[in-house]
Design a protein around this motif. Structure first.
Motif, PDB file in Angstrom:
ATOM      1  N   PRO A 307       9.028  10.502   6.995  1.00 33.52           N
ATOM      2  CA  PRO A 307       8.047   9.633   7.649  1.00 33.52           C
ATOM      3  C   PRO A 307       8.706   8.630   8.586  1.00 33.52           C
ATOM      4  O   PRO A 307       9.711   8.020   8.239  1.00 33.52           O
ATOM      5  CB  PRO A 307       7.390   8.902   6.477  1.00 33.52           C
ATOM      6  N   SER A 308       8.146   8.481   9.764  1.00 33.81           N
ATOM      7  CA  SER A 308       8.635   7.450  10.676  1.00 33.81           C
ATOM      8  C   SER A 308       7.449   6.615  11.135  1.00 33.81           C
ATOM      9  O   SER A 308       6.297   6.944  10.864  1.00 33.81           O
ATOM     10  CB  SER A 308       9.321   8.099  11.875  1.00 33.81           C
ATOM     11  N   MET A 309       7.749   5.513  11.832  1.00 35.90           N
ATOM     12  CA  MET A 309       6.685   4.615  12.269  1.00 35.90           C
ATOM     13  C   MET A 309       6.017   5.170  13.523  1.00 35.90           C
ATOM     14  O   MET A 309       6.685   5.602  14.462  1.00 35.90           O
ATOM     15  CB  MET A 309       7.263   3.233  12.571  1.00 35.90           C
ATOM     16  N   HIS A 310       4.686   5.165  13.527  1.00 33.41           N
ATOM     17  CA  HIS A 310       3.942   5.614  14.696  1.00 33.41           C
ATOM     18  C   HIS A 310       3.088   4.466  15.202  1.00 33.41           C
ATOM     19  O   HIS A 310       2.496   3.748  14.411  1.00 33.41           O
ATOM     20  CB  HIS A 310       3.013   6.775  14.331  1.00 33.41           C
ATOM     21  N   GLU A 311       3.002   4.329  16.522  1.00 32.89           N
ATOM     22  CA  GLU A 311       2.154   3.286  17.082  1.00 32.89           C
ATOM     23  C   GLU A 311       0.742   3.839  17.194  1.00 32.89           C
ATOM     24  O   GLU A 311       0.490   4.789  17.931  1.00 32.89           O
ATOM     25  CB  GLU A 311       2.672   2.835  18.441  1.00 32.89           C
ATOM     26  N   VAL A 312      -0.205   3.251  16.434  1.00 33.55           N
ATOM     27  CA  VAL A 312      -1.561   3.786  16.443  1.00 33.55           C
ATOM     28  C   VAL A 312      -2.477   2.968  17.340  1.00 33.55           C
ATOM     29  O   VAL A 312      -3.531   3.426  17.749  1.00 33.55           O
ATOM     30  CB  VAL A 312      -2.159   3.838  15.026  1.00 33.55           C
ATOM     31  N   ALA A 313      -2.086   1.737  17.617  1.00 29.18           N
ATOM     32  CA  ALA A 313      -2.828   0.873  18.524  1.00 29.18           C
ATOM     33  C   ALA A 313      -1.763  -0.060  19.093  1.00 29.18           C
ATOM     34  O   ALA A 313      -0.652  -0.090  18.572  1.00 29.18           O
ATOM     35  CB  ALA A 313      -3.896   0.091  17.765  1.00 29.18           C
ATOM     36  N   PRO A 314      -2.068  -0.809  20.137  1.00 30.19           N
ATOM     37  CA  PRO A 314      -1.039  -1.699  20.670  1.00 30.19           C
ATOM     38  C   PRO A 314      -0.485  -2.599  19.567  1.00 30.19           C
ATOM     39  O   PRO A 314      -1.252  -3.277  18.880  1.00 30.19           O
ATOM     40  CB  PRO A 314      -1.788  -2.527  21.723  1.00 30.19           C
ATOM     41  N   ASP A 315       0.832  -2.551  19.383  1.00 27.79           N
ATOM     42  CA  ASP A 315       1.488  -3.431  18.414  1.00 27.79           C
ATOM     43  C   ASP A 315       1.174  -3.098  16.948  1.00 27.79           C
ATOM     44  O   ASP A 315       1.517  -3.855  16.065  1.00 27.79           O
ATOM     45  CB  ASP A 315       1.121  -4.905  18.664  1.00 27.79           C
ATOM     46  N   HIS A 316       0.483  -2.041  16.700  1.00 30.26           N
ATOM     47  CA  HIS A 316       0.139  -1.676  15.328  1.00 30.26           C
ATOM     48  C   HIS A 316       0.899  -0.390  14.957  1.00 30.26           C
ATOM     49  O   HIS A 316       0.668   0.662  15.531  1.00 30.26           O
ATOM     50  CB  HIS A 316      -1.375  -1.452  15.230  1.00 30.26           C
ATOM     51  N   PHE A 317       1.826  -0.530  13.994  1.00 32.77           N
ATOM     52  CA  PHE A 317       2.665   0.602  13.612  1.00 32.77           C
ATOM     53  C   PHE A 317       2.374   1.015  12.172  1.00 32.77           C
ATOM     54  O   PHE A 317       2.184   0.161  11.310  1.00 32.77           O
ATOM     55  CB  PHE A 317       4.147   0.235  13.723  1.00 32.77           C
ATOM     56  N   VAL A 318       2.339   2.318  11.928  1.00 32.94           N
ATOM     57  CA  VAL A 318       2.113   2.826  10.580  1.00 32.94           C
ATOM     58  C   VAL A 318       3.140   3.902  10.277  1.00 32.94           C
ATOM     59  O   VAL A 318       3.453   4.726  11.132  1.00 32.94           O
ATOM     60  CB  VAL A 318       0.695   3.434  10.438  1.00 32.94           C
ATOM     61  N   ARG A 319       3.678   3.877   9.055  1.00 27.27           N
ATOM     62  CA  ARG A 319       4.629   4.910   8.673  1.00 27.27           C
ATOM     63  C   ARG A 319       3.891   6.117   8.103  1.00 27.27           C
ATOM     64  O   ARG A 319       2.858   5.970   7.457  1.00 27.27           O
ATOM     65  CB  ARG A 319       5.596   4.344   7.621  1.00 27.27           C
ATOM     66  N   CYS A 320       4.412   7.296   8.365  1.00 29.92           N
ATOM     67  CA  CYS A 320       3.872   8.548   7.854  1.00 29.92           C
ATOM     68  C   CYS A 320       2.516   8.868   8.518  1.00 29.92           C
ATOM     69  O   CYS A 320       1.924   8.040   9.202  1.00 29.92           O
ATOM     70  CB  CYS A 320       3.707   8.507   6.339  1.00 29.92           C
ATOM     71  N   THR A 321       2.047  10.078   8.317  1.00 28.88           N
ATOM     72  CA  THR A 321       0.780  10.480   8.933  1.00 28.88           C
ATOM     73  C   THR A 321      -0.338  10.581   7.907  1.00 28.88           C
ATOM     74  O   THR A 321      -1.460  10.943   8.230  1.00 28.88           O
ATOM     75  CB  THR A 321       0.933  11.859   9.609  1.00 28.88           C
ATOM     76  N   CYS A 322      -0.012  10.228   6.648  1.00 32.67           N
ATOM     77  CA  CYS A 322      -1.001  10.462   5.589  1.00 32.67           C
ATOM     78  C   CYS A 322      -2.257   9.602   5.760  1.00 32.67           C
ATOM     79  O   CYS A 322      -3.306   9.920   5.201  1.00 32.67           O
ATOM     80  CB  CYS A 322      -0.378  10.253   4.212  1.00 32.67           C
ATOM     81  N   TRP A 323      -2.161   8.517   6.547  1.00 35.62           N
ATOM     82  CA  TRP A 323      -3.336   7.661   6.698  1.00 35.62           C
ATOM     83  C   TRP A 323      -4.492   8.371   7.387  1.00 35.62           C
ATOM     84  O   TRP A 323      -5.654   8.021   7.188  1.00 35.62           O
ATOM     85  CB  TRP A 323      -2.981   6.389   7.469  1.00 35.62           C
ATOM     86  N   GLN A 324      -4.161   9.392   8.206  1.00 37.59           N
ATOM     87  CA  GLN A 324      -5.210  10.017   9.009  1.00 37.59           C
ATOM     88  C   GLN A 324      -6.285  10.668   8.147  1.00 37.59           C
ATOM     89  O   GLN A 324      -7.458  10.643   8.479  1.00 37.59           O
ATOM     90  CB  GLN A 324      -4.595  11.063   9.944  1.00 37.59           C
ATOM     91  N   ARG A 325      -5.842  11.264   7.030  1.00 37.93           N
ATOM     92  CA  ARG A 325      -6.821  11.977   6.207  1.00 37.93           C
ATOM     93  C   ARG A 325      -7.086  11.291   4.880  1.00 37.93           C
ATOM     94  O   ARG A 325      -7.827  11.802   4.041  1.00 37.93           O
ATOM     95  CB  ARG A 325      -6.344  13.419   5.982  1.00 37.93           C
ATOM     96  N   PHE A 326      -6.484  10.111   4.688  1.00 40.97           N
ATOM     97  CA  PHE A 326      -6.589   9.462   3.380  1.00 40.97           C
ATOM     98  C   PHE A 326      -8.015   8.978   3.076  1.00 40.97           C
ATOM     99  O   PHE A 326      -8.717   8.465   3.933  1.00 40.97           O
ATOM    100  CB  PHE A 326      -5.644   8.255   3.330  1.00 40.97           C
ATOM    101  N   HIS A 327      -8.429   9.218   1.843  1.00 38.58           N
ATOM    102  CA  HIS A 327      -9.668   8.604   1.360  1.00 38.58           C
ATOM    103  C   HIS A 327      -9.408   8.155  -0.069  1.00 38.58           C
ATOM    104  O   HIS A 327      -8.504   8.666  -0.736  1.00 38.58           O
ATOM    105  CB  HIS A 327     -10.830   9.597   1.412  1.00 38.58           C
ATOM    106  N   PHE A 328     -10.209   7.196  -0.546  1.00 39.79           N
ATOM    107  CA  PHE A 328     -10.004   6.718  -1.910  1.00 39.79           C
ATOM    108  C   PHE A 328     -10.435   7.785  -2.907  1.00 39.79           C
ATOM    109  O   PHE A 328     -11.201   8.685  -2.575  1.00 39.79           O
ATOM    110  CB  PHE A 328     -10.778   5.425  -2.139  1.00 39.79           C
ATOM    111  N   GLU A 329      -9.929   7.652  -4.119  1.00 38.19           N
ATOM    112  CA  GLU A 329     -10.193   8.674  -5.127  1.00 38.19           C
ATOM    113  C   GLU A 329     -11.686   8.725  -5.433  1.00 38.19           C
ATOM    114  O   GLU A 329     -12.346   7.709  -5.600  1.00 38.19           O
ATOM    115  CB  GLU A 329      -9.424   8.341  -6.406  1.00 38.19           C
TER     116      GLU A 329
END
Lengths: 335, 314
Positions: A307-329
């Protein structure tokens, strides 16, 4: 942001502790920048490496069983490469440090004025009279009502809030460009906490210093920070401006944390619980997404291999891509 | 109907001094506190450090000597019989401590820690006891093999859950929880709070929840009392306290809580400074000349506040 505004640049910093014959990284590949007049908050739960990061910046680690890699650039110098002697001229003079527990950070046998004077003696050429004047001035600046009297007192004679103010006065004594505050209000009551946070803000607007605020309290972050870095298991997993982080959190860990705060409007509801426990330093997964084991209901293929940091919005960085499909249990996820 | 009543509870510590070491003054740690407990409800006790909230909890369970006032449990006055062996009060009122580490004997295994109240108050065969311990561990979500471990082998959140298991072992009616989650991380805190609610639903317990964290208290409690210098300044349902606070001290506490909405922080800061200003200006209206809080008086049926009736003291 222009380049000249940058005060402190942390590049690929790793701090490893020795356990028997192996080194384990408590801070793993952290890259951050601190700008002038900014409060950068570092949030995370205990054991995520936030305090280790802070002590690495000021070089407070025992060199015999710690290894610090990467670079910390301050004023065109790399702090990691510095010898102790060189470091002594930076530490306290240009980088101030506010400790969590003022009672154990202050010397119980020295009067308040001596403790503040100490760094003035070391770092400045002021004479006795000027130093005394400066001590009183500092105590006034941090809002102590009767500075002449307090200067002559010992730490145990002061209340917790007053002691923390003295700590701040010491950190400010040489007008540092960078202040690192490690959980400055954790031991204090909410009303005192509000006062201390206001004080830090006010002092910052006077001096234009950059503050690195280390805390586990998301409320405090929302109250004072400009930019936030969320740490998990030694890595920064999300970094964003404060409004962005609270309104639009991306990483599963950040979202889970925000969801587990008992708020004014959560009565009767179940709080969100994060599965499992924070892995210990020795058992940290060194490859793949470190948060994967805490969200077992999500398929493995949503994580990046490294996992590396990705810029998803200006100045907003997120590691890994798992956030794209994540939902709570959900009910259907329970095996 | 309340099953337990506390009337005018006082805990004073004498300060000795002078020539013959006589009592020269008292520390009024708890100074006239009244509460009543109903089944299945959670009562919050909030205040800053040193306000006497922990002392109140300890006095109720019998770890502090009561100077004056009475505790009535199921119609009987138990003020001086709280710690007597075999008294049902002793079994029915249990405590969860703030620091799970220091509240467990490090040389005992988990099975001995959890079974201690069972051994004290019931007559179970070792077999039954074993089964009960397994049951308790299941309730707090711990594996059965945890039984043979020692307290230091667990993390803070797990130990706090063991503390809860010990407290519910004898099916008590009231649990006094003294800052049960203050030392825990956010996600672990959520877990422990959820367990406490589950157990409450299952057994119909009441809690006295002592905390300085107003967010946690709001989440957990039906009734809230705000304490200052050993006295209640305001008491009421959580709706009374959070939507219609009357006392300036309550205002001050509420305005100081950090909120997780960074967008409104400027307004909240101004509000806080305004309340702080008011707090300084209106001292005389809310505190008598010794800095003490006025006696508490009813405002509505559920809402009590320590203020002089309007028109007096101004």
């Amino acid at each position: 942001m222009s380049k000249t505004d940058i005060l402190l640049e942390i590049n690929h910093l790793s701090t490893s502790f020795r356990i028997k014959d192996d080194y384990f990284a408590a801070v793993d590949d952290v890259t951050l920048t601190l700008r002038k007049n900014e409060v950068l908050a570092i949030v995370g739960e205990s054991g995520c490496g936030k305090s280790t990061l802070a002590t690495s910046i000021v070089g407070l680690h025992n060199t015999e069983n710690t290894k610090v890699d990467g670079e910390i650039n301050y004023n065109n110098q790399n702090l990691v490469q510095m010898t102790d002697e060189q470091f002594n001229n930076v530490r306290g003079a240009e980088i101030g440090f506010i400790f969590q527990d003022p009672l154990s950070a202050l010397n119980p046998l020295m009067r308040i004025e001596q403790q503040i004077e100490e760094s003035l003696i070391y770092h400045t050429k002021l004479n006795k009279e000027e130093r005394n004047k400066r001590v009183i001035e500092l105590l006034q600046q941090v809002g102590i009502p009767n500075p002449e009297r307090t200067a002559k007192q010992f730490p145990h004679q002061l209340s917790g809030g007053m002691r923390q103010r003295v700590m701040i006065a010491i950190a400010l004594s040489c007008k540092p460009a960078v202040i690192i505050a490690d959980e400055p209000t954790t031991a204090l009551d909410v009303t005192i906490q509000a006062q201390i946070l206001d004080l830090l803000k006010a002092l910052q607007s006077e001096t234009g210093a950059g503050i690195i605020l280390i805390t586990h309290d998301l409320g405090v972050v929302a109250e004072v920070a400009d930019r936030v870095a969320v740490m998990y298991a030694g890595q920064v997993i999300e970094e964003a401006p404060v409004n962005e982080l609270f309104t639009n959190p991306k990483h599963p860990y950040t979202r889970s944390l925000l969801n587990s705060i008992p708020q004014m409007n959560t009565e009767g509801q179940k709080l969100n619980v994060i599965h499992g426990i924070v892995p210990s330093l020795k058992n940290l997964p060194r490859t793949g997404c470190r948060f994967a084991s805490r969200i077992p209901w999500m398929p493995q293929d949503i994580h990046e291999a490294s996992p590396s940091m990705h810029e998803v919005a200006p100045d907003h960085f997120v590691r890994c891509t798992c956030w794209q499909r994540f939902h709570f249990e959900e009910e259907s996820d329970v095996v | 109907m309340s099953f337990m009543e506390i009337t005018n509870l006082c805990v004073h510590y004498p300060i000795r001094g002078g020539f013959f070491n006589t009592v020269v003054d008292n520390v009024y740690a708890v100074d006239g506190v009244s509460m009543s407990f109903e089944k299945g409800k959670t009562y919050g006790l909030v205040g800053e450090s040193g306000c006497g909230k922990s002392t109140t909890g300890k006095a109720i369970i019998g770890l502090e000597k009561v100077t004056a006032g009475s505790i009535t449990y199921e119609g009987k006055d138990v003020t001086n019989e709280r710690r007597k062996r075999g008294s049902s009060y002793n079994r029915d009122v249990q405590m969860i401590f703030q620091d799970s580490h220091s509240s467990m004997n490090p040389r005992k295994r988990v099975i001995d820690i959890i079974a201690e109240p069972i051994r004290n108050f019931t007559t179970m065969t070792p077999d039954e006891e074993n089964r009960r311990v397994n049951e308790l561990l299941a309730i707090v979500g711990m594996p059965e093999d945890a039984k043979y471990k020692y307290p230091h082998q667990f993390s803070g959140g797990q130990r706090q859950r063991l503390g809860i298991a010990r407290a519910v072992a004898c099916k008590p009616k009231l649990i006094i929880a003294d800052e049960p989650v203050s030392a825990l991380d956010l996600s672990v805190q959520a877990q422990v709070l959820n367990f406490m609610q589950d157990i409450q639903d299952e057994y119909g317990l009441s809690y006295l929840f002592i905390s300085h964290d107003l967010g946690v208290v709001k989440h957990m409690c039906d009734d809230i009392a705000i304490m200052y210098r050993g006295r209640f300044v305001e008491r009421g349902t959580s709706k009374d306290i959070y939507t219609n606070p009357q006392h300036i001290y309550t205002h001050r506490l509420l305005s100081a809580i950090p909120n997780i909405e960074p967008a409104t922080r400027k307004e909240r800061r101004e509000e806080r400074l305004r309340v702080e200003q008011l707090y300084r200006e209106q001292q005389h209206k809310f505190y008598d000349k010794d800095g003490k809080v006025y006696p508490i008086r009813p405002l509505t049926e559920t809402h009590y506040v320590a203020m002089l009736p309007t028109g007096e003291g101004e």
